[in-house]
Scaffold this active site. Structure first.
Site, PDB file in Angstrom:
ATOM      1  N   TYR A  14       0.834  -1.208   0.000  1.00  0.00           N
ATOM      2  CA  TYR A  14       0.000   0.000   0.000  1.00  0.00           C
ATOM      3  C   TYR A  14       0.869   1.258   0.000  1.00  0.00           C
ATOM      4  O   TYR A  14       0.722   2.124  -0.850  1.00  0.00           O
ATOM      5  CB  TYR A  14      -0.897  -0.038   1.233  1.00  0.00           C
ATOM      6  CG  TYR A  14      -1.870   1.123   1.347  1.00  0.00           C
ATOM      7  CD1 TYR A  14      -2.963   1.215   0.500  1.00  0.00           C
ATOM      8  CD2 TYR A  14      -1.685   2.112   2.315  1.00  0.00           C
ATOM      9  CE1 TYR A  14      -3.864   2.273   0.607  1.00  0.00           C
ATOM     10  CE2 TYR A  14      -2.582   3.168   2.432  1.00  0.00           C
ATOM     11  CZ  TYR A  14      -3.674   3.246   1.584  1.00  0.00           C
ATOM     12  OH  TYR A  14      -4.552   4.293   1.699  1.00  0.00           O
ATOM     13  N   ASN A  20      -6.028   9.612   8.431  1.00  0.00           N
ATOM     14  CA  ASN A  20      -7.151   8.749   8.852  1.00  0.00           C
ATOM     15  C   ASN A  20      -8.480   9.493   8.865  1.00  0.00           C
ATOM     16  O   ASN A  20      -8.637  10.481   9.591  1.00  0.00           O
ATOM     17  CB  ASN A  20      -6.904   8.198  10.263  1.00  0.00           C
ATOM     18  CG  ASN A  20      -5.698   7.291  10.315  1.00  0.00           C
ATOM     19  OD1 ASN A  20      -4.573   7.730  10.083  1.00  0.00           O
ATOM     20  ND2 ASN A  20      -5.920   6.034  10.612  1.00  0.00           N
ATOM     21  N   GLY A  35      -1.679   0.498  22.913  1.00  0.00           N
ATOM     22  CA  GLY A  35      -2.699   1.531  22.713  1.00  0.00           C
ATOM     23  C   GLY A  35      -2.153   2.939  22.823  1.00  0.00           C
ATOM     24  O   GLY A  35      -2.906   3.914  22.813  1.00  0.00           O
ATOM     25  N   ARG A  70      -3.084   8.457  16.345  1.00  0.00           N
ATOM     26  CA  ARG A  70      -3.598   8.805  15.021  1.00  0.00           C
ATOM     27  C   ARG A  70      -4.355  10.125  15.193  1.00  0.00           C
ATOM     28  O   ARG A  70      -4.771  10.488  16.296  1.00  0.00           O
ATOM     29  CB  ARG A  70      -4.570   7.746  14.488  1.00  0.00           C
ATOM     30  CG  ARG A  70      -3.967   6.377  14.183  1.00  0.00           C
ATOM     31  CD  ARG A  70      -3.004   6.397  13.009  1.00  0.00           C
ATOM     32  NE  ARG A  70      -2.546   5.053  12.654  1.00  0.00           N
ATOM     33  CZ  ARG A  70      -1.512   4.430  13.208  1.00  0.00           C
ATOM     34  NH1 ARG A  70      -0.804   5.011  14.170  1.00  0.00           N
ATOM     35  NH2 ARG A  70      -1.167   3.216  12.792  1.00  0.00           N
ATOM     36  N   ARG A 114       1.192   9.698  14.344  1.00  0.00           N
ATOM     37  CA  ARG A 114       0.808  10.310  13.067  1.00  0.00           C
ATOM     38  C   ARG A 114      -0.046  11.543  13.337  1.00  0.00           C
ATOM     39  O   ARG A 114      -1.031  11.481  14.056  1.00  0.00           O
ATOM     40  CB  ARG A 114       0.024   9.312  12.234  1.00  0.00           C
ATOM     41  CG  ARG A 114      -0.336   9.853  10.880  1.00  0.00           C
ATOM     42  CD  ARG A 114      -1.147   8.886  10.108  1.00  0.00           C
ATOM     43  NE  ARG A 114      -0.389   7.749   9.643  1.00  0.00           N
ATOM     44  CZ  ARG A 114      -0.947   6.574   9.336  1.00  0.00           C
ATOM     45  NH1 ARG A 114      -2.217   6.388   9.489  1.00  0.00           N
ATOM     46  NH2 ARG A 114      -0.202   5.602   8.868  1.00  0.00           N
TER      47      ARG A 114
HETATM   48  P1  NAD Z   1     -12.685   2.057   0.308  1.00  0.00           P
HETATM   49  O1  NAD Z   1     -12.100   0.696   0.355  1.00  0.00           O
HETATM   50  O2  NAD Z   1     -14.007   2.271   0.936  1.00  0.00           O
HETATM   51  O3  NAD Z   1     -12.769   2.583  -1.178  1.00  0.00           O
HETATM   52  C1  NAD Z   1     -11.914   2.167  -2.207  1.00  0.00           C
HETATM   53  C2  NAD Z   1     -12.765   1.904  -3.437  1.00  0.00           C
HETATM   54  O4  NAD Z   1     -11.918   1.519  -4.529  1.00  0.00           O
HETATM   55  C3  NAD Z   1     -13.737   0.743  -3.219  1.00  0.00           C
HETATM   56  O5  NAD Z   1     -15.037   1.123  -3.633  1.00  0.00           O
HETATM   57  C4  NAD Z   1     -13.165  -0.378  -4.080  1.00  0.00           C
HETATM   58  O6  NAD Z   1     -14.157  -1.284  -4.543  1.00  0.00           O
HETATM   59  C5  NAD Z   1     -12.503   0.411  -5.182  1.00  0.00           C
HETATM   60  N1  NAD Z   1     -11.441  -0.352  -5.863  1.00  0.00           N
HETATM   61  C6  NAD Z   1     -10.426  -1.048  -5.298  1.00  0.00           C
HETATM   62  N2  NAD Z   1      -9.658  -1.605  -6.246  1.00  0.00           N
HETATM   63  C7  NAD Z   1     -10.191  -1.228  -7.450  1.00  0.00           C
HETATM   64  C8  NAD Z   1      -9.848  -1.480  -8.795  1.00  0.00           C
HETATM   65  N3  NAD Z   1      -8.792  -2.234  -9.122  1.00  0.00           N
HETATM   66  N4  NAD Z   1     -10.636  -0.966  -9.766  1.00  0.00           N
HETATM   67  C9  NAD Z   1     -11.717  -0.203  -9.464  1.00  0.00           C
HETATM   68  N5  NAD Z   1     -12.090   0.086  -8.192  1.00  0.00           N
HETATM   69  C10 NAD Z   1     -11.329  -0.431  -7.207  1.00  0.00           C
HETATM   70  O7  NAD Z   1     -11.606   3.041   0.945  1.00  0.00           O
HETATM   71  P2  NAD Z   1     -11.684   4.611   1.239  1.00  0.00           P
HETATM   72  O8  NAD Z   1     -11.402   4.804   2.653  1.00  0.00           O
HETATM   73  O9  NAD Z   1     -12.907   5.191   0.645  1.00  0.00           O
HETATM   74  O10 NAD Z   1     -10.415   5.121   0.428  1.00  0.00           O
HETATM   75  C11 NAD Z   1     -10.530   5.791  -0.814  1.00  0.00           C
HETATM   76  C12 NAD Z   1      -9.172   6.269  -1.256  1.00  0.00           C
HETATM   77  O11 NAD Z   1      -8.655   7.194  -0.309  1.00  0.00           O
HETATM   78  C13 NAD Z   1      -8.145   5.160  -1.398  1.00  0.00           C
HETATM   79  O12 NAD Z   1      -7.345   5.407  -2.537  1.00  0.00           O
HETATM   80  C14 NAD Z   1      -7.326   5.283  -0.142  1.00  0.00           C
HETATM   81  O13 NAD Z   1      -6.017   4.812  -0.322  1.00  0.00           O
HETATM   82  C15 NAD Z   1      -7.375   6.777   0.127  1.00  0.00           C
HETATM   83  N6  NAD Z   1      -7.172   7.069   1.550  1.00  0.00           N
HETATM   84  C16 NAD Z   1      -8.153   6.830   2.462  1.00  0.00           C
HETATM   85  C17 NAD Z   1      -7.928   7.084   3.820  1.00  0.00           C
HETATM   86  C18 NAD Z   1      -8.977   6.871   4.875  1.00  0.00           C
HETATM   87  O14 NAD Z   1      -8.723   7.130   6.050  1.00  0.00           O
HETATM   88  N7  NAD Z   1     -10.170   6.429   4.560  1.00  0.00           N
HETATM   89  C19 NAD Z   1      -6.672   7.580   4.226  1.00  0.00           C
HETATM   90  C20 NAD Z   1      -5.695   7.789   3.272  1.00  0.00           C
HETATM   91  C21 NAD Z   1      -5.963   7.552   1.936  1.00  0.00           C
HETATM   92  N1  UDP Z   2      -6.203  -0.733  15.858  1.00  0.00           N
HETATM   93  C1  UDP Z   2      -6.538  -1.252  17.090  1.00  0.00           C
HETATM   94  N2  UDP Z   2      -7.628  -2.058  17.187  1.00  0.00           N
HETATM   95  C2  UDP Z   2      -8.411  -2.355  16.116  1.00  0.00           C
HETATM   96  C3  UDP Z   2      -8.076  -1.807  14.851  1.00  0.00           C
HETATM   97  C4  UDP Z   2      -6.948  -1.017  14.757  1.00  0.00           C
HETATM   98  O1  UDP Z   2      -5.868  -1.002  18.098  1.00  0.00           O
HETATM   99  O2  UDP Z   2      -9.400  -3.098  16.300  1.00  0.00           O
HETATM  100  C5  UDP Z   2      -5.033   0.156  15.765  1.00  0.00           C
HETATM  101  C6  UDP Z   2      -4.039  -0.168  14.659  1.00  0.00           C
HETATM  102  O3  UDP Z   2      -3.093  -1.128  15.103  1.00  0.00           O
HETATM  103  C7  UDP Z   2      -3.420   1.187  14.423  1.00  0.00           C
HETATM  104  C8  UDP Z   2      -4.575   2.164  14.663  1.00  0.00           C
HETATM  105  O4  UDP Z   2      -5.516   1.459  15.452  1.00  0.00           O
HETATM  106  O5  UDP Z   2      -2.408   1.449  15.350  1.00  0.00           O
HETATM  107  C9  UDP Z   2      -5.253   2.645  13.386  1.00  0.00           C
HETATM  108  O6  UDP Z   2      -5.588   1.523  12.614  1.00  0.00           O
HETATM  109  P1  UDP Z   2      -6.357   1.630  11.238  1.00  0.00           P
HETATM  110  O7  UDP Z   2      -6.302   0.282  10.590  1.00  0.00           O
HETATM  111  O8  UDP Z   2      -7.696   2.235  11.441  1.00  0.00           O
HETATM  112  O9  UDP Z   2      -5.535   2.711  10.397  1.00  0.00           O
HETATM  113  P2  UDP Z   2      -3.981   2.826   9.983  1.00  0.00           P
HETATM  114  O10 UDP Z   2      -3.164   1.914  10.817  1.00  0.00           O
HETATM  115  O11 UDP Z   2      -3.947   2.454   8.537  1.00  0.00           O
HETATM  116  O12 UDP Z   2      -3.670   4.243  10.261  1.00  0.00           O
END
Ligand code: NAD
Ligand code: UDP
Length: 312
Positions: free
Chosen positions: A146, A175, A208, A212, A278
Site C-alpha cells: 500500500y 485517517n 494503545g 492517530r 501520526r
Molecule cells: P474504500 O475501500 O471504501 O474505497 C476504495 C474503493 O476503490 C472501493 O469502492 C473499491 O471497490 C474500489 N477499488 C479497489 N480496487 C479497485 C480497482 N482495481 N478498480 C476499481 N475500483 C477499485 O476506501 P476509502 O477509505 O474510501 O479510500 C478511498 C481512497 O482514499 C483510497 O485510494 C485510499 O487509499 C485513500 N485514503 C483513504 C484514507 C482513509 O482514512 N479512509 C486515508 C488515506 C488515503
Molecule cells: N487498531 C486497534 N484495534 C483495532 C483496529 C486497529 O488497536 O481493532 C489500531 C491499529 O493497530 C493502528 C490504529 O488502530 O495502530 C489505526 O488503525 P487503522 O487500521 O484504522 O488505520 P492505519 O493503521 O492504517 O492508520
C-alpha cells in the site's frame, strides 16, 4: 452550457461515495467507476437513477475510455485488512489505476487529483508530518504494497506533470472516519464503535499508546473539492487531515463513553510496521485552500455511532 463531467474511480467506496454525493449536489455530471472490491452499491444506491450519475463496474487495472473534465483517482483498497489480502493486486491497482487515469488526463486534458495517503510517511521519525518530510517506509514489510504503491503513484503524477504537462493535484489523506465506513474492514473507528455497540471486548493492538489524528468525512471531502478547484499550477502534495491527535486507548475510552457501553478493553499484538505516531501539519492547506477541519472528534464520533446504530 454542458455540465462539467467528472470521473471518480473508487466511487462506491467510503470516501468515493461521499465525493459523488457532493459532486452531484454541486451540479456536476458524475461517472463513478468501481469494481466493487471493497466498495458497495449500497453506498451509491440513492444516486442510481439520477440523470447525471452513472455507475460503471470496471477494474482500474485496465484502461478506461471516457470523456471528462476532471478525474478523482480513489480506486484502491484502503484498510490494512483488505490491502493485505492480495498485496500484489493492491500494488497493481495503486500503480495501474494512477497510470490509466493519467493517460486519460493526458488525452482529454482533464485535471486530475490523486488520493494519496499519510502512509507515504511510513512510521514517521518527524512529528508532526509536513509535506516536505520524505518518510520512513519499510520497502519489504506487510504494509509496503500500500505505502509503496501510493508512493509510486505520486511519482507517476509528478512525472506526467513534468513530462506531459498534465494538470495534477496530489492530496495526502490522514485517517478519515464517518458514516459508510465498511463495518468489517477492520479500521479502528468502525471496529471500536461496532464492538462497543454490541457489548463486545474492544480490541486494542499493542499498548494503545500509538497515535492517530482523525478527520471527519465532511471535512475531508471539502478539502478534496477545494484542492481539485485550487489555482492553476498548485500541485501539492498537500496534507488533508485533522491535527487533533489521540492515542488509540483514548479513542477507545471516548467510544465507550459516547456509546454508554460496558465493553472492556483487551490487548492484542501490534501488527508489524504499525506506525507509532501520526499527525498532519496543515499549514499548506490553510494557506492555499483556506481549508481547516471544522468537526471535532465528539461530534464526528456521535454521527458515526448514529450511523452504525442504524445498520447493526
Ligand atoms: P474504500 O475501500 O471504501 O474505497 C476504495 C474503493 O476503490 C472501493 O469502492 C473499491 O471497490 C474500489 N477499488 C479497489 N480496487 C479497485 C480497482 N482495481 N478498480 C476499481 N475500483 C477499485 O476506501 P476509502 O477509505 O474510501 O479510500 C478511498 C481512497 O482514499 C483510497 O485510494 C485510499 O487509499 C485513500 N485514503 C483513504 C484514507 C482513509 O482514512 N479512509 C486515508 C488515506 C488515503
Ligand atoms: N487498531 C486497534 N484495534 C483495532 C483496529 C486497529 O488497536 O481493532 C489500531 C491499529 O493497530 C493502528 C490504529 O488502530 O495502530 C489505526 O488503525 P487503522 O487500521 O484504522 O488505520 P492505519 O493503521 O492504517 O492508520
Amino acid at each position: 452550457m454542458r455540465k462539467q463531467r467528472v470521473l471518480v474511480t473508487g466511487g462506491s467506496g467510503f470516501l468515493g461515495s461521499h465525493l459523488c454525493d457532493r459532486l452531484i449536489k454541486d451540479g456536476y455530471d458524475v461517472i463513478c467507476v468501481d469494481n466493487l472490491f471493497t466498495g458497495s452499491k449500497d453506498n451509491i444506491r440513492h444516486l442510481l437513477g439520477h440523470p447525471y450519475f452513472e455507475f460503471i463496474r470496471h477494474d482500474m487495472i485496465n484502461p478506461i475510455y471516457v470523456e471528462c473534465d476532471q478525474i478523482y483517482n480513489l480506486a484502491c483498497p484502503a484498510s490494512p485488512k483488505w490491502y493485505q489480502k492480495d498485496p500484489i493486486y493492491t500494488f497493481k491497482t495503486s500503480v495501474f489505476s494512477a497510470m490509466n487515469c493519467l493517460g486519460l488526463a493526458k488525452r482529454t486534458g482533464a485535471r486530475i487529483l490523486q488520493a494519496s495517503t499519510s502512509e507515504v510517511y511510513g512510521d514517521p521519525e518527524v512529528h508532526p508530518q509536513p509535506e516536505s518530510y520524505r518518510g520512513c517506509v519499510n520497502t519489504i514489510g506487510i504494509r509496503s504494497c500500500y505505502d509503496e504503491g501510493k508512493r509510486a503513484a505520486e511519482t507517476l503524477f509528478f512525472d506526467y506533470h513534468r513530462q506531459h504537462n498534465v494538470d495534477v493535484k496530489v492530496m495526502r489523506i490522514f485517517n478519515t472516519y464517518g458514516p459508510r465506513m465498511d463495518i468489517g474492514d477492520g479500521r479502528v473507528v468502525s471496529n471500536f464503535i461496532v464492538q462497543a455497540l454490541k457489548g463486545e471486548d474492544i480490541t486494542i493492538y499493542g499498548d494503545g499508546l500509538q497515535t492517530r489524528s482523525f478527520c471527519y468525512i465532511d471535512d475531508l471531502i471539502e478539502g478534496m473539492v477545494r484542492l481539485m478547484n485550487s489555482r492553476d499550477g498548485f500541485t501539492g502534495p498537500v496534507n488533508i487531515g485533522n491535527p487533533s491527535e489521540f492515542t488509540i486507548k483514548e479513542l477507545a475510552e471516548m467510544v465507550i463513553k459516547l456509546t454508554e457501553s460496558d465493553s472492556k478493553l483487551v490487548y492484542e499484538p501490534l501488527p508489524s510496521d504499525d506506525p507509532i505516531q501520526r499527525k498532519p501539519l496543515i499549514d499548506l492547506a490553510k494557506r492555499e485552500l483556506e481549508w481547516k477541519p471544522e468537526i471535532g472528534i465528539i461530534e464526528g464520533l456521535n454521527n458515526t455511532i448514529d450511523y452504525f446504530k442504524g445498520i447493526i
